[in-house]
Design a protein around this motif. Sequence first.
Motif, PDB file in Angstrom:
ATOM      1  N   LYS A  59      28.963  -3.384 -31.509  1.00 39.93           N
ATOM      2  CA  LYS A  59      29.168  -2.208 -32.176  1.00 39.93           C
ATOM      3  C   LYS A  59      29.396  -0.938 -31.265  1.00 39.93           C
ATOM      4  O   LYS A  59      28.876  -1.173 -30.009  1.00 39.93           O
ATOM      5  N   GLY A  60      30.223   0.190 -31.529  1.00 41.58           N
ATOM      6  CA  GLY A  60      30.302   1.148 -30.703  1.00 41.58           C
ATOM      7  C   GLY A  60      31.919   1.466 -30.363  1.00 41.58           C
ATOM      8  O   GLY A  60      32.666   0.524 -30.585  1.00 41.58           O
ATOM      9  N   VAL A  61      32.094   2.566 -29.940  1.00 43.10           N
ATOM     10  CA  VAL A  61      33.583   3.195 -29.723  1.00 43.10           C
ATOM     11  C   VAL A  61      33.452   3.727 -28.186  1.00 43.10           C
ATOM     12  O   VAL A  61      32.537   4.090 -27.444  1.00 43.10           O
ATOM     13  N   THR A  62      34.195   2.593 -27.218  1.00 41.57           N
ATOM     14  CA  THR A  62      34.351   3.094 -25.897  1.00 41.57           C
ATOM     15  C   THR A  62      35.950   3.271 -25.457  1.00 41.57           C
ATOM     16  O   THR A  62      36.801   2.792 -26.216  1.00 41.57           O
ATOM     17  N   LEU A  63      35.982   3.955 -24.349  1.00 38.68           N
ATOM     18  CA  LEU A  63      37.225   3.885 -23.673  1.00 38.68           C
ATOM     19  C   LEU A  63      37.383   2.661 -22.741  1.00 38.68           C
ATOM     20  O   LEU A  63      36.515   2.399 -21.756  1.00 38.68           O
ATOM     21  N   ASP A  64      38.330   1.845 -23.088  1.00 32.92           N
ATOM     22  CA  ASP A  64      38.529   0.683 -22.180  1.00 32.92           C
ATOM     23  C   ASP A  64      40.163   0.649 -21.593  1.00 32.92           C
ATOM     24  O   ASP A  64      41.054   0.434 -22.289  1.00 32.92           O
ATOM     25  N   GLY A  65      40.189   1.017 -20.366  1.00 31.93           N
ATOM     26  CA  GLY A  65      41.561   1.411 -19.762  1.00 31.93           C
ATOM     27  C   GLY A  65      42.427   2.429 -20.677  1.00 31.93           C
ATOM     28  O   GLY A  65      42.064   3.335 -20.779  1.00 31.93           O
ATOM     29  N   ASP A  66      43.613   1.926 -21.165  1.00 31.18           N
ATOM     30  CA  ASP A  66      44.378   2.673 -21.748  1.00 31.18           C
ATOM     31  C   ASP A  66      44.402   2.557 -23.309  1.00 31.18           C
ATOM     32  O   ASP A  66      45.282   2.744 -24.092  1.00 31.18           O
ATOM     33  N   ALA A  67      43.173   2.058 -23.732  1.00 28.27           N
ATOM     34  CA  ALA A  67      42.872   2.085 -25.098  1.00 28.27           C
ATOM     35  C   ALA A  67      41.433   2.247 -25.613  1.00 28.27           C
ATOM     36  O   ALA A  67      40.476   2.503 -24.559  1.00 28.27           O
ATOM     37  N   ILE A  68      41.252   2.630 -26.749  1.00 28.09           N
ATOM     38  CA  ILE A  68      39.956   2.871 -27.333  1.00 28.09           C
ATOM     39  C   ILE A  68      39.650   1.574 -27.901  1.00 28.09           C
ATOM     40  O   ILE A  68      40.557   0.822 -28.750  1.00 28.09           O
ATOM     41  N   ARG A  69      38.506   1.246 -27.625  1.00 20.09           N
ATOM     42  CA  ARG A  69      37.780  -0.029 -28.361  1.00 20.09           C
ATOM     43  C   ARG A  69      36.776   0.061 -29.118  1.00 20.09           C
ATOM     44  O   ARG A  69      35.753   0.686 -28.866  1.00 20.09           O
ATOM     45  N   ILE A  70      36.941  -0.293 -30.286  1.00 19.94           N
ATOM     46  CA  ILE A  70      35.772  -0.202 -31.404  1.00 19.94           C
ATOM     47  C   ILE A  70      35.427  -1.652 -31.634  1.00 19.94           C
ATOM     48  O   ILE A  70      35.998  -2.257 -32.221  1.00 19.94           O
ATOM     49  N   GLY A  71      34.011  -1.829 -31.633  1.00 18.93           N
ATOM     50  CA  GLY A  71      33.578  -2.813 -31.796  1.00 18.93           C
ATOM     51  C   GLY A  71      33.461  -3.027 -33.350  1.00 18.93           C
ATOM     52  O   GLY A  71      33.398  -2.275 -34.452  1.00 18.93           O
ATOM     53  N   ALA A  72      33.549  -4.418 -33.855  1.00 18.93           N
ATOM     54  CA  ALA A  72      33.653  -4.784 -35.316  1.00 18.93           C
ATOM     55  C   ALA A  72      32.438  -4.373 -35.940  1.00 18.93           C
ATOM     56  O   ALA A  72      32.754  -4.237 -37.381  1.00 18.93           O
ATOM     57  N   LEU A  73      31.214  -4.185 -35.649  1.00 17.22           N
ATOM     58  CA  LEU A  73      30.083  -3.992 -36.378  1.00 17.22           C
ATOM     59  C   LEU A  73      30.142  -2.267 -36.535  1.00 17.22           C
ATOM     60  O   LEU A  73      28.982  -1.772 -37.118  1.00 17.22           O
TER      61      LEU A  73
END
Length: 291
Positions: A59-73
């Motif tokens: 769960k949650g939204v983070t910056l991961d390098g050159d992308a936004i990573r959004i957890g499935a939950l």
Amino acid sequence: MTGIERYVAPASLDEALGILQQGEVTILAGGTDLMPQTNAGRIGFKPTLMNIRGVAGLKGVTLDGDAIRIGALTTITDLLNDPLVKKHAPVLAEACDHFASDQIRNAGTLGGNINNASPAGDTLVPLIVLDAVVELASKDGSANGAVTTRRVPLAEFFTGPGRTKRAANELLTAVRIPLPKPGHVARFYKFGARPALDISTISIGIAGVRKDGALTDTRVAFGAVAPTPVRAKQTEAALEGRRLDGTTIATAANAARDEVNPIDDVRATAWYRKELIHNMTKRMLDHVAQA
């Protein structure tokens, strides 16, 4: 709940993937699609019901390098209010504002909306035009059962209504959205009997990098006009690199109408959907040209 023999609630991804390895598992997250469908008899529970809401790290939204990573939950409400989503993917937040009711948004998850694979899924069209990629985790067949992850572009993930390329032993863990380039614009439109509390009659997503009056890296996607959400390659080609004047917009709107192959159902006729696609694609492109 006929058919359920075992209920499990893993706390870790490793544990959840181990359960999936055993086979015959129904995955429960928010339940906002699963429960109505099982109650209506459209799908049945498998012997194991696995509640993944307690799995750490999903769960949650983070910056991961050159992308936004959004957890499935991550819930639809979370997406609607998240500052990273508002900054880097505002078209996704806009779509979430048209998603069902507050109660459903509070429970429904992004991973669930994707795995439900409805042709009219509200987050799917904006995610496709944002070049989203899904992450699928599973345990390999080695003795120690190492966790492996593969990525699939969302535009290629759906194979039919309610069907995806996710294998039975895989869990969708996250969605990655590349950070947009300077000048990136994106628009979303949903038509239904009501703005949010209704299934889409049609939906449209348009995105690209706007420079000198033209769009490049053009993405167009449509929902509720085919067995899956679709990326509209012919419409994209009509727009790519061309100045957004009246001729280009008219050509693209005609291409959009000709590219879709909707059906007649209780929400609209195929003819009406085609006309909506044509007219609203034109209107959206007019707005982009004037922005």
